[in-house]
Each structure stands twice: as C-alpha cells, then as structure tokens.
Design a protein around this motif. Structure first.
Motif, PDB file in Angstrom:
ATOM      1  N   ASP A  71     -33.710  65.658 -56.967  1.00  0.00           N
ATOM      2  CA  ASP A  71     -33.476  66.670 -55.861  1.00  0.00           C
ATOM      3  C   ASP A  71     -35.124  66.943 -55.251  1.00  0.00           C
ATOM      4  OD1 ASP A  71     -33.027  68.777 -54.545  1.00  0.00           O
ATOM      5  OD2 ASP A  71     -32.480  70.377 -56.062  1.00  0.00           O
TER       6      ASP A  71
ATOM      7  N   ALA B 255     -35.670  69.043 -53.588  1.00  0.00           N
ATOM      8  CA  ALA B 255     -36.196  70.488 -53.177  1.00  0.00           C
ATOM      9  C   ALA B 255     -37.078  70.869 -54.401  1.00  0.00           C
ATOM     10  CB  ALA B 255     -34.909  71.338 -53.435  1.00  0.00           C
ATOM     11  N   MET B 256     -37.282  70.234 -55.353  1.00  0.00           N
ATOM     12  CA  MET B 256     -38.137  70.461 -56.674  1.00  0.00           C
ATOM     13  C   MET B 256     -39.451  70.002 -55.948  1.00  0.00           C
ATOM     14  SD  MET B 256     -36.839  68.874 -59.979  1.00  0.00           S
ATOM     15  CE  MET B 256     -35.231  68.018 -59.916  1.00  0.00           C
TER      16      MET B 256
ATOM     17  N   ALA C  87     -40.236  73.041 -53.941  1.00  0.00           N
ATOM     18  CA  ALA C  87     -40.837  74.392 -54.644  1.00  0.00           C
ATOM     19  C   ALA C  87     -42.158  74.215 -55.364  1.00  0.00           C
ATOM     20  CB  ALA C  87     -39.736  74.291 -55.771  1.00  0.00           C
TER      21      ALA C  87
ATOM     22  N   THR D 268     -44.408  75.170 -52.447  1.00  0.00           N
ATOM     23  CA  THR D 268     -44.605  76.792 -52.383  1.00  0.00           C
ATOM     24  C   THR D 268     -45.224  77.428 -53.364  1.00  0.00           C
ATOM     25  OG1 THR D 268     -42.397  77.184 -53.108  1.00  0.00           O
ATOM     26  CG2 THR D 268     -42.615  76.864 -50.787  1.00  0.00           C
ATOM     27  N   LEU D 269     -45.481  76.548 -54.555  1.00  0.00           N
ATOM     28  CA  LEU D 269     -45.972  77.265 -55.556  1.00  0.00           C
ATOM     29  C   LEU D 269     -47.350  77.007 -55.719  1.00  0.00           C
ATOM     30  CD1 LEU D 269     -43.284  77.019 -58.515  1.00  0.00           C
ATOM     31  CD2 LEU D 269     -44.035  79.140 -57.380  1.00  0.00           C
TER      32      LEU D 269
ATOM     33  N   ARG E 149     -37.703  77.504 -43.848  1.00  0.00           N
ATOM     34  CA  ARG E 149     -38.569  76.264 -44.126  1.00  0.00           C
ATOM     35  C   ARG E 149     -39.755  76.360 -43.181  1.00  0.00           C
ATOM     36  NH1 ARG E 149     -36.770  72.450 -47.426  1.00  0.00           N
ATOM     37  NH2 ARG E 149     -38.224  70.888 -46.522  1.00  0.00           N
TER      38      ARG E 149
ATOM     39  N   ALA F  31     -41.821  79.108 -44.605  1.00  0.00           N
ATOM     40  CA  ALA F  31     -42.507  78.854 -45.870  1.00  0.00           C
ATOM     41  C   ALA F  31     -43.376  77.664 -45.808  1.00  0.00           C
ATOM     42  CB  ALA F  31     -41.521  78.127 -46.940  1.00  0.00           C
TER      43      ALA F  31
ATOM     44  N   VAL G 158     -40.383  81.040 -52.637  1.00  0.00           N
ATOM     45  CA  VAL G 158     -39.268  80.519 -52.096  1.00  0.00           C
ATOM     46  C   VAL G 158     -38.160  80.649 -53.271  1.00  0.00           C
ATOM     47  CG1 VAL G 158     -37.603  79.098 -50.917  1.00  0.00           C
ATOM     48  CG2 VAL G 158     -40.241  79.327 -50.300  1.00  0.00           C
TER      49      VAL G 158
ATOM     50  N   PHE H  72     -34.812  78.561 -54.115  1.00  0.00           N
ATOM     51  CA  PHE H  72     -34.254  77.588 -53.296  1.00  0.00           C
ATOM     52  C   PHE H  72     -32.406  77.765 -53.541  1.00  0.00           C
ATOM     53  CE2 PHE H  72     -38.309  76.067 -52.952  1.00  0.00           C
ATOM     54  CZ  PHE H  72     -38.439  75.385 -51.959  1.00  0.00           C
TER      55      PHE H  72
ATOM     56  N   ALA I 171     -33.695  74.937 -57.630  1.00  0.00           N
ATOM     57  CA  ALA I 171     -34.654  73.489 -57.895  1.00  0.00           C
ATOM     58  C   ALA I 171     -35.843  73.855 -58.989  1.00  0.00           C
ATOM     59  CB  ALA I 171     -35.657  73.454 -56.640  1.00  0.00           C
ATOM     60  N   LEU I 172     -35.166  74.132 -60.229  1.00  0.00           N
ATOM     61  CA  LEU I 172     -35.994  74.290 -61.358  1.00  0.00           C
ATOM     62  C   LEU I 172     -36.513  73.032 -61.874  1.00  0.00           C
ATOM     63  CD1 LEU I 172     -33.886  77.235 -63.140  1.00  0.00           C
ATOM     64  CD2 LEU I 172     -36.023  77.534 -61.947  1.00  0.00           C
TER      65      LEU I 172
ATOM     66  N   ARG J 174     -40.191  82.833 -61.317  1.00  0.00           N
ATOM     67  CA  ARG J 174     -41.013  81.823 -60.896  1.00  0.00           C
ATOM     68  C   ARG J 174     -41.619  81.962 -59.523  1.00  0.00           C
ATOM     69  NH1 ARG J 174     -38.953  75.566 -60.108  1.00  0.00           N
ATOM     70  NH2 ARG J 174     -38.060  76.693 -58.218  1.00  0.00           N
ATOM     71  N   ALA J 175     -40.872  82.505 -58.545  1.00  0.00           N
ATOM     72  CA  ALA J 175     -41.410  82.732 -57.133  1.00  0.00           C
ATOM     73  C   ALA J 175     -42.273  83.865 -57.268  1.00  0.00           C
ATOM     74  CB  ALA J 175     -40.332  82.762 -56.263  1.00  0.00           C
TER      75      ALA J 175
END
Ligand code: ATP
Ligand code: MG
Lengths: 263, 361
Positions: free
Chosen positions: A158, A160-161, A164, A167-168, B56, B59, B88, B90, B94-95, B155-156
């Motif tokens: 995925d 999206a990870m 993520a 963004t981190l 998006r 972000a 964000v 998701f 999205a972990l 997390r965010a």
C-alpha cells in the motif's frame, strides 16, 4: 469413482516427489564412495573426493568466480529491478502492462540465442574482458527473477504508507528505504535466491563469454567431467546441496519460507 | 495577489485559487478556502469531487497546477511534504505493519531526528492520549479497526503538526463504532487544540464533527458555513440536496413585491421571501421538520401520502407528488397521528419564513 481418481492423483504425487528427489539423494552417498567411478550404490566410505576438490585445477577458482558473479549480478538486479518495478507500478509508464510481461518472463529467448547475442554485442562495443561480459550477461539473466518477485510484492504494497512516512518527515527516497524495503523484504529475499541460483548454475549463456582464465563453475565442472569422470563431481554437488539447505534455513529464519513461497 | 493577502489574514490555513488537472479532467477548479486556527472543517462532497486531491495538495503529496497554499502565514505551495509538518490520517490508516504500535507512533519523531530520550516520553504521552498504552508492544496487524484509527491519530499528532488532515477517517469502521469514534475524536482533537480538516462523503458525520462544513461539487466549494446555516440556509439546490432532506417543488414566480414572492407550484400557491423577477422558473423547498399537519402556518398544500417510514424518534411521510421529475416530498413528524397511512389525503402547513427559493436548475 472419486476415490479412484484421488488414488491416482496420490500415486502421481508420490512418484513425482520420488522422481524429483532421487537424483539429489543418490549423489550424496556416491560422494563418500571409495570407488574411483561414479556408481550407485557406493562402496565403502571415504572423504577422498572432498579432499580432491582442492587439487583439481581451477575448480575452487571457478567456484569463487561463480559466487562473485552471482552475488554481484543479483545485487545489481535487485537495485535496478526494484527501481524499474516502482516505475512500472507507480509511474504511469505508457505500455506498462506489456513492459511488465516482457521483463517478467524469465528469459523469453533461449539461453543459447542470448549468449550468442551478448557475445556479438560485447564484441561490437569492444568489450573483450570476460569478467565484465559475464557480469553484464548475468544481470540480464537474473533480472526477470528479481522483477517477478518484486513486482508481486509491490502489487500487494500500500503506497499510502510511503505517503504517510513522507508527511511524518521522510523525504521520498528515505520513505522508500524505511517503509517499502522492510515490507517487501520477503520478495527481495526470494527474488535474490532465485536470481543467485539462476546465475550460479547458468551454462548456455556463460559458455559464450568465458575465456581460458575466466571459467564459471558449471563450465569448469563439465570440462572436468569430460576429462576424468570420477566422484569429485558428486562431492562438489553435495557441497552445493548443503549450501542451498543452509541458505534456505537462513531465509526461513529471516522471513519465513511460507511468506516467500506465497509470492 | 491582494486576494491572497486577505485570505491569509483570515486563516491559519489558506488555499487560494488552487487548480489541479489529471489529464483532461479538472479535479480542483480555482478553489479557495480559509480555515481559522483551532477550527474543524469538513470537506463534504460526493465521490470524485476532489476532496482527497485537495487534501493531498495541502499535505504536499501533490502539487497544484495553479494557486497558493499557506499555513500560519507562510506560503508552502512548493514545500515538499516532509518539510510541511502537516499531519495526515489516511483513509485506511496506512500504519506500518512491520512495526509495533509504539514504533509506529515513534516513526515521525525518529524521522525528524528527535533523540531517544526525548521521544520516549512523547510516545508514552501520545499512547495515553489515545488510550492505547497497554497495546504499545503489539504489532498493528493485531489491532481492531477502532484501535488502528487511534494509532493513526497518535502517530500523526505526536510530531505536533500545525494542521491535521483526516481522509474519511471513519469509513473503515462499522456504524456503531463510527458514531462513538466521531465524538471521541472530536473531543480529543479539541483537547489538543489542533486545526483539523475532515474529509467525508457522509453528511451526518460532517454535521457531528465540524465547526464549519465546506460542501464540494466538481472541484469547487459550493458553500462553506456552520452546520446550522448550511442546513437552514443552503446556498444552492446542490447544497440543499446534499445536506439533509427536503420537500421541494418546481414552480413559477407569479408575483414579487417587497422581498416576498408568490410561486405557483403543482400543489398550489406558496409564498416565500426572495428576489426573483415575475415569470422566473424556481424551486421552492422546505425542510421536513418545518412542516406540520393541518393549517397552522401561512403556506398550505394538499397532498397524498405515498409511504410512511418509522425512524424511532420521528416518522417520515413521503408524499405522492403529481409530477414526475425534480419534485420530491419528505415531511417529518414527531409522531404519526391516528388514521394516517399510505393513501391518506393530508394538508400540510409551513411558515413563509421557512420556505426557501432557488433558481430552477
Ligand atoms: N493520480 C490521479 N491520476 C488521475 N486521476 C486522478 C488521480 N487522482 C484522482 N484522480 C481523479 O480525480 C477525481 C477526484 O479524485 P479524488 O480522489 O480527489 O476524489 P474524492 O472526492 O476524494 O472521492 P472519494 O470520495 O471517492 O474518495 C476522480 O475522478 C479521480 O479519478
Ligand atoms: Mg477520497
């Protein structure tokens, strides 16, 4: 009727497993024989053929060369193949499906044709060095194996990870390294394994590219077999089997064979 | 550029004239938005209207083709995602499945070079904030949907973002859990004091979680207002239909004087405040709960009940309307009077002040 059908299928399974395993199993006892010929069942027990490996001209050198070429080619394929796979999965490449099929089919060309073509190409560009031509050829050989497993893992990943992670606070390359790589590690390991083996025992392509001083293991072994067909070859094979089992155990520890096989 | 300056004055987050094209499709169409510090704004709209695309862009995961984005007065339009400090959550969270709950939460701190000794208490604090302390060592794959969402939020938040974006954070949860989590998350974010933007295509969810709602349509914001205004004074038929239900009737203005209109509809004349020229084709609308049975208000129409839906705390009547087309009739009553059912003839009344008029589409 159903029982009969299942019975036939069962028998077929047992026979095929025997057929697959027997040659491998036979070679191991033969390597410990006292006889000077390659014959089953073995006679007595000795380690002489293992001792002889060191004395056969060029055998250890060939082993070392094959190992280095296979390792380097696999590493290069992993790096390039992963980048190509990311481009194909994410980059909106025109004709991505066709390119994927092309890159995934393991050597659509027969090895012979590829070997001749690579030899010609090397000559054309003035590449006379056997070592470098072998390395490049083996990158060509290993790439499809890496591409297949890496593409398989990527299609389950995925992305999206990666977003993520960005963004981190990770830049795109760092995000790939810290999130994508650990998650497709099983794909990497099994791809690398197949690639390494494909390179390590390649004969038809290497045949065209070796020279007198630069011979890979399969070629050296075959040469040796023509001159003196004694159980040294069984000893070498047994060593390789042992090595393979060791690598498989390591992979199992690292990512689990089940996870690898499912890719 | 003066428009941009004015917007920047107005908001913590400002999007000014953002446009984004994918091939031939214009997905964001000169969109502007200003969000105040600490405010919760929902982006509400149907699938494909550009909500995720806008998120998006904010972000930094997408670059708009035109327009500017700024946070806290600083133009971030060209800043890459990893330097924006915009959190964000998701859609599917999205972990990172290769990390534990605590490692997931620590990820951003590590990426930003926060030392171990400083990050440990912050991770612990974030875990406590979302009540996940006892699950710190678990792999995230072992968590339920609601727990995964909490980890994603923690997390965010742990990196102290200047803004939190949430893309349909509740869509992966079942209905019951969703309602609990909506209130819980709203409370938690309020406590943290962060500015947040929720994306949703569920109008009830938008009404629950937000201070203001931006209703989006085809890459534009149709109306940005607080829930009560949005519901009570929708700016367009689109907003009227997207938020809540209504009785709406097509008609023609017969008289216009002193800000009051007389409109002839298929169910009779209706009076409503508005500015239209006589002869204009319009749609009059009224919210279901503004309608009563009987004659207790200025506007009265006669209709026949087609279907009755019992909703627990209230009952909905669906009216049989004479014309096919855009007309629809939904009326809500606290309880169903005796003798009314499918086929009953009823008289409905509603106040002129509650009646809205829109130009016909
Ligand atoms: N990377 C992309 N390439 C091409 N088209 C895209 C891309 N991303 C989005 N689109 C298109 O842009 C439009 C808006 O997409 P977006 O994801 O912003 O919608 P959305 O409002 O979030 O919808 P949903 O509620 O379904 O999530 C869609 O028609 C989508 O197909
Ligand atoms: Mg979306």
């Amino acid at each position: 009727m159903e029982r009969l059908g299942l019975g036939i299928a069962w028998t077929a399974l047992v026979l095929v497993i025997l057929f697959l395993l027997l040659p491998i199993v036979v070679v191991i006892p033969v390597s410990f024989t006292e006889a000077t010929v390659f014959r089953f069942p073995p006679e007595g027990f000795s380690l002489q053929w293992y001792a002889k490996i060191r004395n056969v001209d060029g055998l250890l050198g060939a082993l070392w060369l094959s190992a280095r070429i296979a390792a380097l080619a696999t590493a290069l394929s992993l790096l390039l193949g992963t980048l190509c796979a990311i481009a194909l999965v994410r980059g909106a490449v025109p004709g991505a499906a066709a390119i994927t099929t092309f890159m995934v089919s393991p050597l659509m060309l027969p090895g012979l044709v590829l070997g001749i073509a690579l030899l010609q190409a090397a000559r054309e560009v003035g590449l006379r060095d056997a070592w470098w031509s072998l390395l490049l050829a083996h990158v060509v050989i290993t790439m499809p194996f890496v591409m297949r497993t890496v593409l398989g893992s990527l299609s389950l990943f995925d992305f999206a990870m990666v977003d993520a992670a960005r963004t981190l606070g990770c830049s795109y390359p760092v995000a790939l390294w810290r999130v994508l790589v650990p998650n497709i590690l099983p794909g990497f390991v099994s791809g690398a394994l197949f690639a390494f083996i494909a390179s390590f025992d390649n004969y038809p392509v290497s045949m065209f590219l070796v020279d007198v001083r630069t011979k890979t293991l399969p070629i050296q072994l075959l040469n040796y077999l023509e001159i003196s067909p004694d159980p040294t070859l069984a000893a070498v094979s047994t060593g390789l089997i042992g090595l393979t089992v060791l690598v498989l155990i390591l992979c199992d520890r690292l990512v689990g064979l089940r996870r690898m096989a499912s890719i | 550029m003066t428009g941009m300056a004015a917007l920047q004055q107005a908001g913590h987050l400002t999007v000014a004239g953002a446009s984004k094209r994918f091939g031939a499709a214009l997905v964001l169409d000169d969109l502007s938005l200003a969000v105040a510090k600490g405010e919760f704004v929902s982006l509400l709209g149907p699938s494909g209207c550009g909500k995720t695309t806008l998120l998006r862009c904010i972000a930094g995961l997408l670059r708009p083709d035109a327009g500017h984005i700024s946070v806290a007065g600083r133009d971030i339009t060209t800043l890459p995602a990893h330097r924006r400090n915009v959190g964000v959550v998701f859609q599917n969270y999205a972990l990172f499945p290769h990390l534990t709950v605590a490692e997931n939460i620590a990820f951003g701190l590590r990426a930003q070079g926060v030392s171990k000794s400083e990050s440990a208490p912050r991770v612990a604090e974030a875990l406590a904030l979302v009540r996940m302390t006892e699950h710190a060592g678990k792999p995230v794959t072992a968590l339920s949907g609601g727990q995964q969402q909490r980890v994603a939020v923690a997390r965010a938040l742990v990196v102290r973002p200047s803004l939190l974006l949430l893309d349909e954070p509740f869509s992966a949860l079942d209905r019951k859990l969703r309602e609990t989590m909506q209130v819980e998350l709203k409370h938690l974010l309020r406590e943290v004091g962060i500015t947040a933007i929720f994306v949703t295509h569920d109008q009830e969810e938008a009404l629950v979680v937000s201070d203001r709602i931006a209703v989006m349509n085809a890459g534009r914001i149709e109306q940005l207002a607080d829930p009560a205004t949005l519901y009570g004074r929708p700016a367009s038929l689109y907003v009227l239909d997207f938020v809540g239900q209504s009785t709406r009737l097509a008609g023609q203005v017969t008289e216009a004087a002193g800000g009051m209109l007389a409109v002839q509809t298929a169910l009779g004349p209706v009076r409503a405040p508005g500015q239209f020229a006589p002869g204009s084709r319009v749609v009059v609308a009224v919210r279901p709960e503004a309608v009563v049975l009987g004659e207790a208000a200025e506007n009265r129409i006669a209709a026949r009940v087609r279907e009755v839906s019992f909703l627990g705390s209230r009952t909905q009547l669906h009216l049989d309307l004479p014309e096919e087309g855009e007309d629809r009739g939904v009326v809500e009553l606290p309880r169903l009077p005796e003798g009314i059912g499918p086929g009953s003839a009823v008289t409905l009344a509603f106040r002129e002040a509650d009646t809205m008029v829109f130009p016909a589409p």
